[in-house]
Structure formats: C-alpha cells, structure tokens
Design a protein around this motif. Structure first.
Motif, PDB file in Angstrom:
ATOM      1  N   ASP A  51       0.844  -1.190   0.000  1.00  0.00           N
ATOM      2  CA  ASP A  51       0.000   0.000   0.000  1.00  0.00           C
ATOM      3  C   ASP A  51       0.882   1.243   0.000  1.00  0.00           C
ATOM      4  N   HIS A  52       0.310   2.371  -0.412  1.00  0.00           N
ATOM      5  CA  HIS A  52       1.089   3.602  -0.436  1.00  0.00           C
ATOM      6  C   HIS A  52       1.424   4.017   0.989  1.00  0.00           C
ATOM      7  N   PRO A  53       2.617   4.585   1.224  1.00  0.00           N
ATOM      8  CA  PRO A  53       3.035   4.919   2.601  1.00  0.00           C
ATOM      9  C   PRO A  53       2.143   5.996   3.204  1.00  0.00           C
ATOM     10  N   ARG A  54       1.851   5.849   4.483  1.00  0.00           N
ATOM     11  CA  ARG A  54       1.052   6.810   5.221  1.00  0.00           C
ATOM     12  C   ARG A  54       1.772   7.190   6.509  1.00  0.00           C
ATOM     13  N   SER A  55       1.602   8.449   6.917  1.00  0.00           N
ATOM     14  CA  SER A  55       2.245   8.927   8.135  1.00  0.00           C
ATOM     15  C   SER A  55       1.427   8.604   9.376  1.00  0.00           C
ATOM     16  N   GLY A  56       0.198   8.162   9.187  1.00  0.00           N
ATOM     17  CA  GLY A  56      -0.658   7.903  10.337  1.00  0.00           C
ATOM     18  C   GLY A  56      -1.405   9.153  10.758  1.00  0.00           C
ATOM     19  N   ARG A  57      -2.493   8.957  11.479  1.00  0.00           N
ATOM     20  CA  ARG A  57      -3.293  10.091  11.929  1.00  0.00           C
ATOM     21  C   ARG A  57      -2.558  10.844  13.028  1.00  0.00           C
ATOM     22  N   PRO A  58      -2.350  12.140  12.848  1.00  0.00           N
ATOM     23  CA  PRO A  58      -1.625  12.902  13.887  1.00  0.00           C
ATOM     24  C   PRO A  58      -2.460  13.039  15.142  1.00  0.00           C
ATOM     25  N   ARG A  59      -1.807  13.050  16.251  1.00  0.00           N
ATOM     26  CA  ARG A  59      -2.493  13.193  17.527  1.00  0.00           C
ATOM     27  C   ARG A  59      -2.999  14.626  17.678  1.00  0.00           C
ATOM     28  N   VAL A  60      -4.277  14.753  18.057  1.00  0.00           N
ATOM     29  CA  VAL A  60      -4.897  16.068  18.152  1.00  0.00           C
ATOM     30  C   VAL A  60      -4.537  16.746  19.468  1.00  0.00           C
ATOM     31  N   THR A  61      -4.539  16.005  20.560  1.00  0.00           N
ATOM     32  CA  THR A  61      -4.265  16.570  21.871  1.00  0.00           C
ATOM     33  C   THR A  61      -3.049  15.890  22.484  1.00  0.00           C
ATOM     34  N   THR A  62      -2.417  16.603  23.386  1.00  0.00           N
ATOM     35  CA  THR A  62      -1.259  16.070  24.103  1.00  0.00           C
ATOM     36  C   THR A  62      -1.731  15.387  25.391  1.00  0.00           C
ATOM     37  N   PRO A  63      -0.893  14.580  26.012  1.00  0.00           N
ATOM     38  CA  PRO A  63      -1.287  13.970  27.293  1.00  0.00           C
ATOM     39  C   PRO A  63      -1.649  14.995  28.367  1.00  0.00           C
ATOM     40  N   ALA A  64      -0.956  16.149  28.367  1.00  0.00           N
ATOM     41  CA  ALA A  64      -1.290  17.188  29.350  1.00  0.00           C
ATOM     42  C   ALA A  64      -2.683  17.761  29.090  1.00  0.00           C
ATOM     43  N   GLN A  65      -3.026  17.938  27.834  1.00  0.00           N
ATOM     44  CA  GLN A  65      -4.354  18.431  27.512  1.00  0.00           C
ATOM     45  C   GLN A  65      -5.434  17.387  27.851  1.00  0.00           C
ATOM     46  N   ASP A  66      -5.110  16.115  27.664  1.00  0.00           N
ATOM     47  CA  ASP A  66      -6.061  15.068  28.056  1.00  0.00           C
ATOM     48  C   ASP A  66      -6.335  15.110  29.553  1.00  0.00           C
ATOM     49  N   ARG A  67      -5.272  15.319  30.352  1.00  0.00           N
ATOM     50  CA  ARG A  67      -5.455  15.420  31.795  1.00  0.00           C
ATOM     51  C   ARG A  67      -6.280  16.646  32.157  1.00  0.00           C
ATOM     52  N   TYR A  68      -6.058  17.767  31.435  1.00  0.00           N
ATOM     53  CA  TYR A  68      -6.843  18.976  31.705  1.00  0.00           C
ATOM     54  C   TYR A  68      -8.314  18.757  31.378  1.00  0.00           C
ATOM     55  N   ILE A  69      -8.608  18.110  30.269  1.00  0.00           N
ATOM     56  CA  ILE A  69      -9.995  17.849  29.883  1.00  0.00           C
ATOM     57  C   ILE A  69     -10.669  16.958  30.922  1.00  0.00           C
ATOM     58  N   ARG A  70      -9.985  15.910  31.343  1.00  0.00           N
ATOM     59  CA  ARG A  70     -10.564  14.982  32.314  1.00  0.00           C
ATOM     60  C   ARG A  70     -10.779  15.669  33.664  1.00  0.00           C
ATOM     61  N   THR A  71      -9.802  16.440  34.117  1.00  0.00           N
ATOM     62  CA  THR A  71      -9.923  17.108  35.414  1.00  0.00           C
ATOM     63  C   THR A  71     -11.010  18.178  35.400  1.00  0.00           C
ATOM     64  N   SER A  72     -11.131  18.908  34.295  1.00  0.00           N
ATOM     65  CA  SER A  72     -12.139  19.968  34.213  1.00  0.00           C
ATOM     66  C   SER A  72     -13.547  19.406  34.338  1.00  0.00           C
ATOM     67  N   VAL A  87     -11.327  26.714  25.841  1.00  0.00           N
ATOM     68  CA  VAL A  87     -10.408  27.222  26.863  1.00  0.00           C
ATOM     69  C   VAL A  87      -9.285  26.252  27.181  1.00  0.00           C
ATOM     70  N   THR A  88      -9.166  25.155  26.457  1.00  0.00           N
ATOM     71  CA  THR A  88      -8.075  24.215  26.736  1.00  0.00           C
ATOM     72  C   THR A  88      -6.735  24.875  26.456  1.00  0.00           C
ATOM     73  N   PRO A  89      -5.805  24.885  27.407  1.00  0.00           N
ATOM     74  CA  PRO A  89      -4.516  25.562  27.192  1.00  0.00           C
ATOM     75  C   PRO A  89      -3.672  24.831  26.159  1.00  0.00           C
ATOM     76  N   GLY A  90      -2.892  25.611  25.406  1.00  0.00           N
ATOM     77  CA  GLY A  90      -1.973  25.042  24.437  1.00  0.00           C
ATOM     78  C   GLY A  90      -2.594  24.772  23.093  1.00  0.00           C
ATOM     79  N   THR A  91      -3.867  25.112  22.885  1.00  0.00           N
ATOM     80  CA  THR A  91      -4.510  24.906  21.591  1.00  0.00           C
ATOM     81  C   THR A  91      -4.567  26.231  20.857  1.00  0.00           C
ATOM     82  N   HIS A  92      -4.012  26.244  19.672  1.00  0.00           N
ATOM     83  CA  HIS A  92      -3.976  27.448  18.871  1.00  0.00           C
ATOM     84  C   HIS A  92      -4.908  27.283  17.674  1.00  0.00           C
ATOM     85  N   ASN A  93      -4.884  28.212  16.795  1.00  0.00           N
ATOM     86  CA  ASN A  93      -5.775  28.179  15.636  1.00  0.00           C
ATOM     87  C   ASN A  93      -5.238  27.199  14.591  1.00  0.00           C
TER      88      ASN A  93
END
Length: 335
Positions: A51-72, A87-93
């Motif tokens: 099959d043609h090479p693929r880079s894989g689906r990029p991760r949308v959130t970081t582990p720190a952001q996952d912890r922030y979402i869960r804690t909030s 309002v999740t920190p570290g997310t830009h446009n």
C-alpha cells in the motif's frame, strides 16, 4: 477493518495468478472481496502489492491536555464540551473541536453536559415567578401539597426509523402509538407525589386533553386521594388540559383547593426530578423493554420501587427552589 499483512498480499496475488476466483481468495485470507479487487488493481497499475506509505493520523491533543480535559469535567459535571474546547490551554488556531473533547471523555468513562434548550422567559414570566417564590419562600414541612404532572416516555433505538405499534384489528385506528422523533413507540404517564404519599402511575396511550384528564386521571385517582386527605392542596401546571373551564368547574364542585402556579416555571416543580429519576431507573435495567407494552409495565414497576424518602427529599427542596428563583431574578436555576 485492519490492513492485510504483506505476506498475505503476496499469497493472494499468487492465488489470483493461479486462476482462483476473487471470492475464494478473499475467503482464504479472511478479508473482504473488495480488498482483493483493489489489490489486483493496484498491482496492475503500480506493479507492487504494498500500500502507499502513510504517516498515520496525527495526535490532536497532548497527554497534558487530556489530563486537563478529564480534570475539568470531574470538577464541573455541568461543563459543556464546547467550553472545554475553547479554553483548553496550548490549543492554537485551529483549536480542538468539541467532538475531540467528547472522545477523550468517553475513553475516560466521563460524559460532557449537553446544552439545555430552555424556555424563553419574558419579563412578565420572571415577575410572576419572583412573586410566587417570595410568597412561598417560607415553605415548611407542614405544607401539604400534592404535586401532579405528566411526562412522555418513548422507546429510543437510535436508528431514526418510524415505528408504528398496533394490536390486531387496529390497522387504521387512533389507538396506534407512533413516535417520529424517538424511533419507537411513545406514550404519556401521569403521577402525583407528596411528602408522605403518592398515587398510582397512570399510562395514557393517546394525547391528553381536558376530557381525558378529568375522566382518566382526576376522577379515578387524584380526587379520590384528595377526598381521603381533605387537608391537602392540588398542584398542577398551566397546561391547557389543566386550566380548561370544565376541569376548573369539576374541581370546584368537589371542593378541591388548587395551588396557584406561575406560568413557565418548571424549576419550581419537584416532580420534574421524579421523571428524571424514573427515566434513569428504566435505562439502568439489565434487560431493556422491547416494546411499548413492556415499557409501560417497567415504568409502573419502577414507580413503585422509588422510595418515599427520595420523594420527600424532593418535596422538601421547595424552600431552596424558591430561594434559587429569587437569586436568579425569576430566571432559570440549577434545578
């Protein structure tokens, strides 16, 4: 469906070159027929099976952001996913979407609060609610009120199909129960609760009007209960079936005192939480109801299983409800 390994692709190509049918090859390597066809087409166009090479689906959130979402959402169970995504920190446009937040919460066993579509309250409605709450803000346990209300329950299957439930010889009668929105049959139930008592749950298979409310609910259930407890007051909202002249004359002839109730004030009625409690009990059953007849039986059974202490706690919250309405200037409250 997972990808076919490289060695199986080579085997499948050899089988096709040996003259085997596409369906037999798909059955041999345990994959779909369309996968084998695409494999043969790719080999004819590129000369290789990889099959043609693929880079894989990029991760949308970081582990720190996952912890922030869960804690909030652990700290605020009424928080919406759109608020967290904004309002999740570290997310830009572009920032993360609300669906990404819901997916992260689902993996953590949590759920975001859905936006609530509430009734639009005018200035007149707010004034009436404030006036009523100011009058009854000294609500005590000695207040003997029978809260009566109706609610609609339906069979939700999630496929969006319209189902019509009928019995024999009811092909074209109005007794058929049809629900366009829930995906299953629906009907209304009516019940009454007080601090120390409750009435039977009445199942209404058709739309409720003044005549049915008087003949099927008030006369056989509510009025008999109030005649056995003459010191109690009836409470029902301002639905047209409740405020019809025939219903008012019926209650007046039987000396039933009715508690005045402001319009568009569901936050003041404790029986609304009873319907939510009943709905959660039905959804928590190990074997869900399969048709409207089973759903009606389950509702009646769970209605009797609700402890009187839970109902008393809801009725005793009237004083706090009045205070919350006054603090909200007649607007919506957390109730």
């Amino acid at each position: 469906m997972p990808r076919v390994p490289a060695h199986l692709c080579e085997c499948a190509l050899g089988m096709l070159q040996g003259g085997m049918r596409t369906a037999d090859v798909a059955r041999a390597i345990n994959c779909n027929v369309h996968t084998v066809r695409r494999l043969r087409q790719r080999y004819g166009e590129t000369g290789r099976t990889a099959d043609h090479p693929r880079s894989g689906r990029p991760r949308v959130t970081t582990p720190a952001q996952d912890r922030y979402i869960r804690t909030s959402h652990l700290r605020d169970r009424y928080r919406m996913a759109t608020t967290t995504a904004r309002v999740t920190p570290g997310t830009h446009n572009p920032s993360i979407s609300a669906q990404t937040v819901r997916n992260r919460l689902r993996k953590a066993g949590l759920r975001a609060c859905s936006p609530v579509v509430r009734q639009v309250l005018t200035r007149h409605h707010r004034q009436q609610c404030c006036l009523w709450a100011q009058t009854h803000r000294r609500w005590t346990r000695q207040e003997k009120v029978l809260f009566t209300d109706e609610s609609r329950f339906c069979l939700t299957r999630g496929d969006g199909r319209i189902r019509v439930y009928r019995q024999r010889n009811e092909c074209y009668t109005e007794a058929c129960t049809r629900d366009r929105f829930g995906g299953g049959g629906s009907f209304m139930v009516c019940g009454s609760v007080s601090q120390h008592h409750r009435t039977e749950l009445v199942v209404i298979a058709v739309n409720l009007n003044a005549v049915r409310y008087r003949e099927d609910i008030l006369l056989p259930h509510v009025v008999l209960f109030l005649q056995a407890h003459p010191d109690m007051t009836l409470q029902h909202d301002n639905a047209t079936s409740h405020t019809a002249r025939s219903v008012r004359d019926f209650l007046q002839d039987r000396n039933v005192s009715v508690l005045p109730w402001p319009a568009k004030s569901p936050d003041l009625n404790p029986i609304e939480q009873v319907w939510d409690l009943l709905d959660r009990r039905v959804r928590a059953r190990a074997i869900p109801p399969r048709n409207v007849r089973e759903l009606a039986g389950v509702l009646v059974e769970e209605w009797g299983n609700i402890s009187q202490q839970e109902l008393a706690n809801l009725v005793q919250s009237m004083r706090r409800r009045c205070t919350a309405v006054l603090n909200a200037a007649g607007g919506h409250t957390r109730y």
